[in-house]
Design a protein around this motif. Structure first.
Motif, short mmCIF file in Angstrom:
data_model
loop_
_atom_site.label_atom_id
_atom_site.label_comp_id
_atom_site.label_asym_id
_atom_site.label_seq_id
_atom_site.Cartn_x
_atom_site.Cartn_y
_atom_site.Cartn_z
N TYR A 256 0.81 -1.22 0.00
CA TYR A 256 0.00 0.00 0.00
C TYR A 256 0.84 1.27 0.00
N GLU A 257 2.15 1.12 0.02
CA GLU A 257 3.02 2.30 0.07
C GLU A 257 2.82 3.18 -1.17
N GLY A 258 2.62 4.47 -0.92
CA GLY A 258 2.45 5.42 -2.01
C GLY A 258 1.01 5.58 -2.48
N LEU A 259 0.09 4.79 -1.93
CA LEU A 259 -1.31 4.88 -2.35
C LEU A 259 -2.05 5.95 -1.55
N THR A 260 -2.99 6.63 -2.23
CA THR A 260 -3.87 7.57 -1.53
C THR A 260 -4.94 6.77 -0.79
N LEU A 261 -5.66 7.45 0.10
CA LEU A 261 -6.73 6.77 0.82
C LEU A 261 -7.81 6.27 -0.14
N ASN A 262 -8.09 7.04 -1.20
CA ASN A 262 -9.07 6.59 -2.19
C ASN A 262 -8.60 5.30 -2.86
N GLN A 263 -7.32 5.24 -3.18
CA GLN A 263 -6.77 4.05 -3.83
C GLN A 263 -6.78 2.85 -2.87
N ILE A 264 -6.56 3.12 -1.59
CA ILE A 264 -6.62 2.03 -0.61
C ILE A 264 -8.05 1.52 -0.49
N ASN A 266 -10.22 1.37 -2.82
CA ASN A 266 -10.43 0.50 -3.99
C ASN A 266 -9.71 -0.83 -3.82
N SER A 267 -8.51 -0.77 -3.26
CA SER A 267 -7.70 -1.99 -3.13
C SER A 267 -8.31 -2.97 -2.14
N VAL A 268 -8.85 -2.45 -1.02
CA VAL A 268 -9.40 -3.35 0.01
C VAL A 268 -10.88 -3.63 -0.22
N GLY A 269 -11.48 -2.93 -1.19
CA GLY A 269 -12.89 -3.16 -1.50
C GLY A 269 -13.83 -2.66 -0.42
N PHE A 270 -13.46 -1.55 0.22
CA PHE A 270 -14.28 -1.01 1.30
C PHE A 270 -14.02 0.49 1.41
N ASN A 271 -15.09 1.28 1.43
CA ASN A 271 -14.95 2.73 1.58
C ASN A 271 -15.01 3.09 3.07
N VAL A 272 -13.88 3.48 3.61
CA VAL A 272 -13.81 3.82 5.03
C VAL A 272 -14.52 5.15 5.28
N ASN A 273 -15.29 5.21 6.35
CA ASN A 273 -15.98 6.44 6.74
C ASN A 273 -14.98 7.40 7.38
N ARG A 274 -14.63 8.46 6.66
CA ARG A 274 -13.61 9.38 7.16
C ARG A 274 -14.17 10.43 8.11
N MET A 287 -5.83 -2.54 5.84
CA MET A 287 -4.60 -2.94 5.17
C MET A 287 -4.04 -4.23 5.76
N MET A 288 -4.30 -4.46 7.04
CA MET A 288 -3.83 -5.68 7.71
C MET A 288 -4.81 -6.84 7.56
N ASN A 289 -5.98 -6.56 6.97
CA ASN A 289 -7.02 -7.57 6.77
C ASN A 289 -7.48 -8.17 8.10
N ILE A 290 -7.74 -7.28 9.06
CA ILE A 290 -8.23 -7.70 10.37
C ILE A 290 -9.52 -6.95 10.68
N CYS A 363 -10.28 17.92 3.31
CA CYS A 363 -11.18 16.88 2.80
C CYS A 363 -10.64 15.48 3.12
N LYS A 364 -9.74 15.44 4.12
CA LYS A 364 -9.21 14.18 4.65
C LYS A 364 -8.60 13.31 3.55
N GLN A 365 -7.73 13.95 2.79
CA GLN A 365 -7.00 13.23 1.75
C GLN A 365 -5.54 13.08 2.18
N TYR A 366 -5.12 11.83 2.29
CA TYR A 366 -3.75 11.52 2.69
C TYR A 366 -3.19 10.43 1.78
N LYS A 367 -1.88 10.36 1.77
CA LYS A 367 -1.19 9.28 1.06
C LYS A 367 -0.43 8.46 2.10
N PHE A 368 -0.54 7.13 1.99
CA PHE A 368 0.17 6.25 2.92
C PHE A 368 1.63 6.15 2.50
#
Length: 482
Positions: A256-264, A266-274, A287-290, A363-368
């Motif tokens: 997940y390194e370098g991905l934005t929260l939006n990209q994460i 999409n990757s985990v298949g879940f839209n986190v409530n920010r 990201m840890m699948n827990i 707008c709570k946009q971050y990159k991991f």
């Protein structure tokens, strides 16, 4: 004394269970508690007075024909007596730098001590005399009966310690280098050093131990059965055969390194409530699948790993310093550095820094960016951290200076002379509560906090707002950027 021989483990355990409910003083047949030279070693009292064995300094197991080691160890109740916790690490045996580096784990003296341990527990109560402690729990710890995951993590811990000896870095070993099996300081103080084989620099004398956090989870899971069904991070144990626990943690996040929260999302298949206050911690779990907060994972609790989210703004600055639990002034004043709460915290804990770079906080946009598994270097602990602790203790002992100021708004504020951020490279002290409260000797109360919840009593009778140590944000940033 002629030693009593226990022919089977069942016979030994039957005898051990017979001690439950008995006061240690009633088992002290040789008056060892009163012997200041002996220091009242409770294990020796039980071994000699109850099991009928002569106390000796042999390296073999206490019950050699059964290969069973005896350990008498305390626990305590925390969180308003709701949770049981180990009071201390379980020391196994001294590390011999000159010999141990050449011995495989299963052939080592450490393994001889950990293979089978008869653990006898008593509740430590602050104002109770040792004589009145009561044996309350008995447990046979068997390495072969541990989960394969725990066995492999302990093996990796042993190899981590041995590899530092082999590389000539025994002087850089820290208890927080490892996860379940630690290398704890051994000796009167941290200045006691011994030779190491591959470097002329002497190293602190150390012992193998089961870490306090590991013992706490053992108590909760198997002794008191209070912590059932903790979620595990490692789902496929086979990866531990070729990777360390540290590798597994770092590899999990590397995707997940370098991905934005939006990209994460999409990757985990879940839209986190920010809109949630702790939304970045939810991202960490995804990201840890827990399904739980990472701090509640079985392995993380055993290893005393604390997950911290680090947000770095557009200017490359960490906004906040990192807080630690509030201290009680009277307890801090009475502490010695070697056994202090602060020193033991940094000796044992690992921090998993999960680092996010700001894109647009509005707008709570971050990159991991990455994760970083970090523990306090002992050179920093024994210098800057010690200095901050000592200065705090000296000020609280000799009289805290409070200055009461009236602001233009009419609000009254109180400042003090405890260490400020600019005074120390690593730590400073400030209030730990959202609301402040002070009660002076003339009974004047300042602040809108609750005295019982937010206040701390000083030796002179003044009540101040609870204080805690904070790790400086610029020190954390330096760690991350090194």
């Amino acid at each position: 004394m002629q030693n009593i021989t226990y022919e089977t483990i069942e016979q030994l355990m039957e005898k051990a269970y017979g001690a439950v409910g008995k006061k240690i003083g009633d088992l002290d047949k040789s008056n060892r508690i009163q012997n200041h030279k002996n220091k009242g070693n409770l294990g020796q009292i039980i071994e000699e007075g109850y099991f009928g064995y002569d106390v000796n300094n042999k390296q073999e197991a206490d019950f050699p024909n059964l290969g069973v080691e005896l350990k008498v160890t305390p626990y305590k109740w925390v969180n308003n007596n709701k949770k049981v916790s180990a009071k201390e690490r379980l020391v196994l045996t001294d590390i011999n730098y000159e010999k141990d580096y050449n011995i495989h784990f299963t052939e080592s003296h450490c393994y001889q001590k950990i293979e089978k341990i008869l653990m006898m527990f008593y509740e430590h109560e602050k104002d109770k005399y040792k004589y009145d402690y009561i044996i309350s729990k008995v447990f046979l710890y068997q390495f072969s009966q541990l989960s394969k995951e725990d066995q492999l993590i302990i093996l990796n811990d042993y190899e981590t310690i041995i590899s530092k000896i082999k590389s000539g870095n025994a002087h850089l070993i820290s208890e927080s280098d490892t996860f379940y099996l630690g290398a704890c300081p051994k000796g009167a103080n941290s200045e006691y050093k011994v030779p190491q084989p591959f470097n002329s620099i002497k190293a602190m004398k150390r012992a193998f131990c089961l870490k306090n956090s590991y013992m706490t989870q053992l108590l909760r899971n198997q002794i008191f059965n209070k912590n059932q069904n903790r979620e595990s991070f490692i789902k496929d144990i086979s990866i531990l055969y070729h990777n360390t626990f540290k590798d597994i943690i770092e590899n999990t996040f590397s995707h997940y390194e370098g991905l934005t929260l939006n990209q994460i999302d999409n990757s985990v298949g879940f839209n986190v409530n920010r809109n949630s206050k702790n939304y970045l911690r939810v991202y960490i779990s995804k990201m840890m699948n827990i399904s739980v907060d990472a701090n509640k994972l079985d392995e993380f609790e055993k290893a005393d790993i604390v997950v911290k989210t680090i947000r770095i703004n557009k200017k490359g600055i960490i906004r906040e310093s990192m807080s630690f639990p509030a201290f009680k002034t009277k307890e801090l004043i009475d502490e010695d550095w070697e056994t202090s709460t602060l020193r033991n915290l940094f000796l044992s804990k690992k921090f998993l820094f999960c680092i996010f770079d700001e894109i647009d906080d509005t707008c709570k946009q971050y990159k991991f960016r990455k994760v970083m598994l970090w523990n306090m270097p002992e050179k920093d602990l024994e210098s800057h951290v010690f200095n901050a602790w000592r200065k705090t203790q000296d000020i609280l002992t000799n009289g805290l200076h409070l200055e009461i100021k009236k602001q233009k708004t009419g609000k009254t504020i109180v400042t003090n002379n405890l260490p400020k951020k600019g005074d120390n490279l690593i730590l400073h002290v400030r209030p730990h509560t959202q609301k402040s409260v002070y009660k002076l000797l003339n009974n004047e109360t300042i602040g809108d906090g609750n005295i019982e919840r937010d206040g701390d009593l000083l030796p002179d009778g003044i009540i101040i707002t609870k204080q805690c140590f904070f790790m400086n944000n610029d020190y954390i940033l330096k760690i991350i950027n090194e």
